[in-house]
Design a protein around this motif. Structure first.
Motif, PDB file in Angstrom:
ATOM      1  N   VAL A   1       0.702  -1.388  -0.057  1.00  0.00           N
ATOM      2  CA  VAL A   1      -0.102  -0.203   0.133  1.00  0.00           C
ATOM      3  C   VAL A   1       0.840   1.383  -0.204  1.00  0.00           C
ATOM      4  CG1 VAL A   1      -1.924   1.282   1.160  1.00  0.00           C
ATOM      5  CG2 VAL A   1      -1.721  -1.275   1.398  1.00  0.00           C
ATOM      6  N   THR A   2       0.769   2.150  -0.910  1.00  0.00           N
ATOM      7  CA  THR A   2       1.371   3.353  -1.032  1.00  0.00           C
ATOM      8  C   THR A   2       0.671   4.373  -0.560  1.00  0.00           C
ATOM      9  OG1 THR A   2       2.785   2.425  -2.835  1.00  0.00           O
ATOM     10  CG2 THR A   2       2.631   4.914  -2.660  1.00  0.00           C
ATOM     11  N   PHE A   3       1.220   5.440   0.371  1.00  0.00           N
ATOM     12  CA  PHE A   3       0.315   6.377   0.871  1.00  0.00           C
ATOM     13  C   PHE A   3       0.920   7.721   0.323  1.00  0.00           C
ATOM     14  CE2 PHE A   3      -0.299   3.086   3.625  1.00  0.00           C
ATOM     15  CZ  PHE A   3      -1.619   3.280   4.095  1.00  0.00           C
ATOM     16  N   SER A   4       0.212   8.839   0.620  1.00  0.00           N
ATOM     17  CA  SER A   4       0.555  10.225  -0.028  1.00  0.00           C
ATOM     18  C   SER A   4       1.658  10.780   0.623  1.00  0.00           C
ATOM     19  CB  SER A   4      -0.754  11.021   0.118  1.00  0.00           C
ATOM     20  OG  SER A   4      -1.008  11.053   1.642  1.00  0.00           O
ATOM     21  N   SER A   5       2.021  10.529   1.861  1.00  0.00           N
ATOM     22  CA  SER A   5       3.211  10.748   2.715  1.00  0.00           C
ATOM     23  C   SER A   5       3.582   9.938   3.919  1.00  0.00           C
ATOM     24  CB  SER A   5       2.726  12.115   3.633  1.00  0.00           C
ATOM     25  OG  SER A   5       1.794  12.036   4.563  1.00  0.00           O
ATOM     26  N   HIS A   6       4.537  10.063   4.481  1.00  0.00           N
ATOM     27  CA  HIS A   6       5.141   9.160   5.560  1.00  0.00           C
ATOM     28  C   HIS A   6       4.217   9.259   6.776  1.00  0.00           C
ATOM     29  CE1 HIS A   6       7.733   6.886   8.095  1.00  0.00           C
ATOM     30  NE2 HIS A   6       7.757   7.771   9.083  1.00  0.00           N
ATOM     31  N   GLN A   7       3.558  10.696   7.139  1.00  0.00           N
ATOM     32  CA  GLN A   7       2.868  10.746   7.931  1.00  0.00           C
ATOM     33  C   GLN A   7       1.482   9.931   8.135  1.00  0.00           C
ATOM     34  OE1 GLN A   7       3.471  15.165   7.735  1.00  0.00           O
ATOM     35  NE2 GLN A   7       3.211  15.097   9.890  1.00  0.00           N
ATOM     36  N   THR A   8       0.919  10.107   6.784  1.00  0.00           N
ATOM     37  CA  THR A   8      -0.289   9.156   6.689  1.00  0.00           C
ATOM     38  C   THR A   8      -0.065   7.839   6.664  1.00  0.00           C
ATOM     39  OG1 THR A   8      -0.139   9.328   4.116  1.00  0.00           O
ATOM     40  CG2 THR A   8      -1.722  11.082   5.227  1.00  0.00           C
ATOM     41  N   ALA A   9       1.053   7.248   6.336  1.00  0.00           N
ATOM     42  CA  ALA A   9       1.182   5.775   6.396  1.00  0.00           C
ATOM     43  C   ALA A   9       1.572   5.350   7.824  1.00  0.00           C
ATOM     44  CB  ALA A   9       2.840   5.724   5.506  1.00  0.00           C
ATOM     45  N   SER A  10       2.519   6.264   8.522  1.00  0.00           N
ATOM     46  CA  SER A  10       2.716   6.121  10.085  1.00  0.00           C
ATOM     47  C   SER A  10       1.320   5.935  10.759  1.00  0.00           C
ATOM     48  CB  SER A  10       3.530   7.061  10.670  1.00  0.00           C
ATOM     49  OG  SER A  10       4.561   7.050   9.931  1.00  0.00           O
ATOM     50  N   MET A  11       0.466   6.595  10.474  1.00  0.00           N
ATOM     51  CA  MET A  11      -0.967   6.532  10.997  1.00  0.00           C
ATOM     52  C   MET A  11      -1.598   5.393  10.909  1.00  0.00           C
ATOM     53  SD  MET A  11      -3.024   8.598  13.148  1.00  0.00           S
ATOM     54  CE  MET A  11      -2.068  10.113  12.999  1.00  0.00           C
ATOM     55  N   ALA A  12      -1.498   4.888   9.565  1.00  0.00           N
ATOM     56  CA  ALA A  12      -2.317   3.607   9.036  1.00  0.00           C
ATOM     57  C   ALA A  12      -1.511   2.679   9.750  1.00  0.00           C
ATOM     58  CB  ALA A  12      -2.098   3.763   7.581  1.00  0.00           C
ATOM     59  N   LYS A  13      -0.360   2.594   9.859  1.00  0.00           N
ATOM     60  CA  LYS A  13       0.561   1.523  10.458  1.00  0.00           C
ATOM     61  C   LYS A  13       0.084   1.213  11.802  1.00  0.00           C
ATOM     62  CE  LYS A  13       5.133  -0.235  10.967  1.00  0.00           C
ATOM     63  NZ  LYS A  13       5.382  -0.727  12.437  1.00  0.00           N
ATOM     64  N   LYS A  14      -0.391   2.142  12.471  1.00  0.00           N
ATOM     65  CA  LYS A  14      -0.881   2.087  13.936  1.00  0.00           C
ATOM     66  C   LYS A  14      -2.464   1.925  13.947  1.00  0.00           C
ATOM     67  CE  LYS A  14       0.264   5.200  16.939  1.00  0.00           C
ATOM     68  NZ  LYS A  14       0.384   6.437  17.388  1.00  0.00           N
ATOM     69  N   ILE A  15      -3.129   2.169  12.969  1.00  0.00           N
ATOM     70  CA  ILE A  15      -4.669   2.063  12.751  1.00  0.00           C
ATOM     71  C   ILE A  15      -4.874   0.673  12.506  1.00  0.00           C
ATOM     72  CG2 ILE A  15      -6.675   2.645  11.858  1.00  0.00           C
ATOM     73  CD1 ILE A  15      -5.789   5.625  12.042  1.00  0.00           C
ATOM     74  N   VAL A  16      -4.592  -0.005  11.408  1.00  0.00           N
ATOM     75  CA  VAL A  16      -5.163  -0.921  10.377  1.00  0.00           C
ATOM     76  C   VAL A  16      -4.928  -2.230  11.080  1.00  0.00           C
ATOM     77  CG1 VAL A  16      -4.671  -2.159   8.523  1.00  0.00           C
ATOM     78  CG2 VAL A  16      -4.691   0.379   8.271  1.00  0.00           C
ATOM     79  N   VAL A  17      -4.054  -2.596  11.959  1.00  0.00           N
ATOM     80  CA  VAL A  17      -3.907  -3.948  12.537  1.00  0.00           C
ATOM     81  C   VAL A  17      -5.070  -3.965  13.712  1.00  0.00           C
ATOM     82  CG1 VAL A  17      -2.765  -5.199  14.241  1.00  0.00           C
ATOM     83  CG2 VAL A  17      -1.647  -4.177  12.178  1.00  0.00           C
ATOM     84  N   GLU A  18      -5.472  -3.106  14.579  1.00  0.00           N
ATOM     85  CA  GLU A  18      -6.342  -2.984  15.377  1.00  0.00           C
ATOM     86  C   GLU A  18      -7.628  -3.018  14.707  1.00  0.00           C
ATOM     87  OE1 GLU A  18      -6.184  -3.733  18.571  1.00  0.00           O
ATOM     88  OE2 GLU A  18      -4.125  -3.981  18.385  1.00  0.00           O
ATOM     89  N   ALA A  19      -7.965  -2.222  13.850  1.00  0.00           N
ATOM     90  CA  ALA A  19      -9.370  -2.151  12.914  1.00  0.00           C
ATOM     91  C   ALA A  19      -9.517  -3.432  12.218  1.00  0.00           C
ATOM     92  CB  ALA A  19      -9.124  -0.983  11.935  1.00  0.00           C
ATOM     93  N   PHE A  20      -8.533  -4.248  11.850  1.00  0.00           N
ATOM     94  CA  PHE A  20      -8.721  -5.515  11.074  1.00  0.00           C
ATOM     95  C   PHE A  20      -9.156  -6.418  12.396  1.00  0.00           C
ATOM     96  CE2 PHE A  20      -7.909  -3.773   7.205  1.00  0.00           C
ATOM     97  CZ  PHE A  20      -7.716  -4.959   6.316  1.00  0.00           C
ATOM     98  N   LYS A  21      -8.434  -6.358  13.539  1.00  0.00           N
ATOM     99  CA  LYS A  21      -8.754  -7.401  14.555  1.00  0.00           C
ATOM    100  C   LYS A  21     -10.149  -7.144  14.935  1.00  0.00           C
ATOM    101  CE  LYS A  21      -5.482  -8.011  17.000  1.00  0.00           C
ATOM    102  NZ  LYS A  21      -4.223  -8.039  18.144  1.00  0.00           N
ATOM    103  N   ARG A  22     -10.648  -5.916  15.039  1.00  0.00           N
ATOM    104  CA  ARG A  22     -11.823  -5.460  15.663  1.00  0.00           C
ATOM    105  C   ARG A  22     -13.087  -5.615  14.604  1.00  0.00           C
ATOM    106  NH1 ARG A  22     -10.584  -0.904  16.919  1.00  0.00           N
ATOM    107  NH2 ARG A  22     -11.186   0.372  15.255  1.00  0.00           N
ATOM    108  N   GLN A  23     -12.774  -5.463  13.388  1.00  0.00           N
ATOM    109  CA  GLN A  23     -13.926  -5.346  12.556  1.00  0.00           C
ATOM    110  C   GLN A  23     -14.104  -6.748  11.830  1.00  0.00           C
ATOM    111  OE1 GLN A  23     -15.702  -2.230  12.744  1.00  0.00           O
ATOM    112  NE2 GLN A  23     -15.437  -2.336  10.168  1.00  0.00           N
ATOM    113  N   PHE A  24     -13.053  -7.484  11.733  1.00  0.00           N
ATOM    114  CA  PHE A  24     -13.242  -8.967  11.083  1.00  0.00           C
ATOM    115  C   PHE A  24     -12.577  -9.832  11.781  1.00  0.00           C
ATOM    116  CE2 PHE A  24     -11.667  -5.415   7.944  1.00  0.00           C
ATOM    117  CZ  PHE A  24     -12.969  -5.052   7.546  1.00  0.00           C
ATOM    118  N   SER A  25     -12.220  -9.680  13.123  1.00  0.00           N
ATOM    119  CA  SER A  25     -11.517 -10.793  13.987  1.00  0.00           C
ATOM    120  C   SER A  25     -10.386 -11.465  13.113  1.00  0.00           C
ATOM    121  CB  SER A  25     -12.490 -11.952  14.203  1.00  0.00           C
ATOM    122  OG  SER A  25     -13.659 -11.348  15.073  1.00  0.00           O
ATOM    123  N   LEU A  26      -9.735 -10.551  12.619  1.00  0.00           N
ATOM    124  CA  LEU A  26      -8.601 -10.917  11.484  1.00  0.00           C
ATOM    125  C   LEU A  26      -7.345 -10.428  12.131  1.00  0.00           C
ATOM    126  CD1 LEU A  26      -7.695 -12.367   9.071  1.00  0.00           C
ATOM    127  CD2 LEU A  26      -7.997 -10.303   7.731  1.00  0.00           C
TER     128      LEU A  26
END
Length: 308
Positions: free
Chosen positions: A174-199
């Motif tokens: 996944v390519t992001f528009s900036s390092h800042q948005t990529a850093s934020m996604a790095k922190k959010i997506v793992v927990e979101a997938f676990k919470r949303q999809f039990s994955l």
């Protein structure tokens, strides 16, 4: 322990210079851009990474020092909850030439006796690798999910390879528009997938990816990379409630595609992170604490990605 004298000196400097500092995501930020700025936003290689900063040194010393090289577009000092800095910061200039000059003149600068600054070019990584995705993951569903969860996604490449007899592993670059948005996604997506999809998935910076000790994945194929565009807002039925806090490009939050729930085997009736009771601001606030995944240094991660 916080040096109260140094804190008072910082507050005095802020009042005298009318400098505006904003603390967010474990950092204290100046500019981005400042109130008076002539010219376009900085491009690549315009940011320097500053380390070995004494913990009781603040912007009243650092900003004037780095501004002496050239006008600062942005300065970010990483902070912890005690009020001390975390020993590193970023300074972004208007051009790569000025950033190179800052490295040449300020690397090894003695800020105070026994403390010499390290100033290097900042590595602004923008690609993440999402690993351990189900083999049934569909490209268009993953695009929609990521776009709903995080900001700044520019392109996604979904790939798979065989790590053994009958074992197929799927991952996405996944390519992001900036390092800042990529850093934020790095922190959010793992927990979101676990919470949303039990994955349970894992995320690494792309340059550090090693999916298999025996057979690393092939490099991303440009032909499979699909640029994202904001989804069209769905039509609202009469008397349907409008959500008060939403991203500006959406009339209502994009839904997680049912096909993605089926693909990952997760429940399909979990609350979407952008629905009422979980605003985008709350989403970012809840995910931006000082406890982070290691292996990088950035706006919000808190570890030196320059040394990866």
């Amino acid at each position: 322990m916080v040096n109260l004298q140094r804190v008072l000196e910082l507050e005095t400097w802020i009042r005298k210079t009318n400098t505006k500092l904003i603390q967010v995501n474990g950092q204290r930020k100046y500019g981005g851009p400042p109130e008076v700025w002539d010219g376009p936003p900085p491009g690549a290689q315009c940011e320097v990474f500053i380390s070995k900063i004494p913990r009781d040194t603040y912007e009243d010393l650092l900003i004037p020092l780095f501004s002496s090289i050239g006008p600062l577009w942005e300065f970010r000092l990483m902070m912890n909850f005690s009020g001390q800095n975390r020993g590193f910061a970023y300074a972004k200039y208007g051009s790569a030439a000025v950033a190179a000059k800052a490295i040449h003149l300020l690397h090894g600068y003695m800020l105070e006796p026994g403390h010499h600054l390290s100033v290097r070019l900042s590595i602004e990584k923008r690609q993440l690798c999402l690993r351990d995705l189900p083999a049934t993951t569909r490209h268009k569903d993953l695009l929609q999910v990521l776009h709903a969860l995080v900001d700044g996604v520019e392109s996604v490449s979904l790939q798979s390879f065989k790590s053994g007899p009958g074992i197929e592993r799927t991952f996405a670059i996944v390519t992001f528009s900036s390092h800042q948005t990529a850093s934020m996604a790095k922190k959010i997506v793992v927990e979101a997938f676990k919470r949303q999809f039990s994955l349970s998935i894992s995320i690494t910076w792309q340059s550090a990816v090693k999916l298999s000790m025996d057979k690393p994945p092939p490099p991303p194929k440009p032909s499979k990379s699909v640029l994202l565009t904001p989804p069209k807002p769905p039509r609202l039925k009469p008397n349907s409630a409008q959500h008060p806090v939403l991203p500006p490009t959406w009339a209502r939050p994009p839904s997680i595609p049912p096909g993605f729930h089926r693909a990952v085997g997760g429940p399909s009736n979990l609350r979407h992170p952008l629905l009422p009771g979980f605003s985008p601001a709350q989403r970012k606030e809840s995910e931006t604490s000082s406890s982070v995944a290691g292996g990088c240094i950035c706006t919000s991660c808190g570890y030196p990605y320059d040394v990866l």
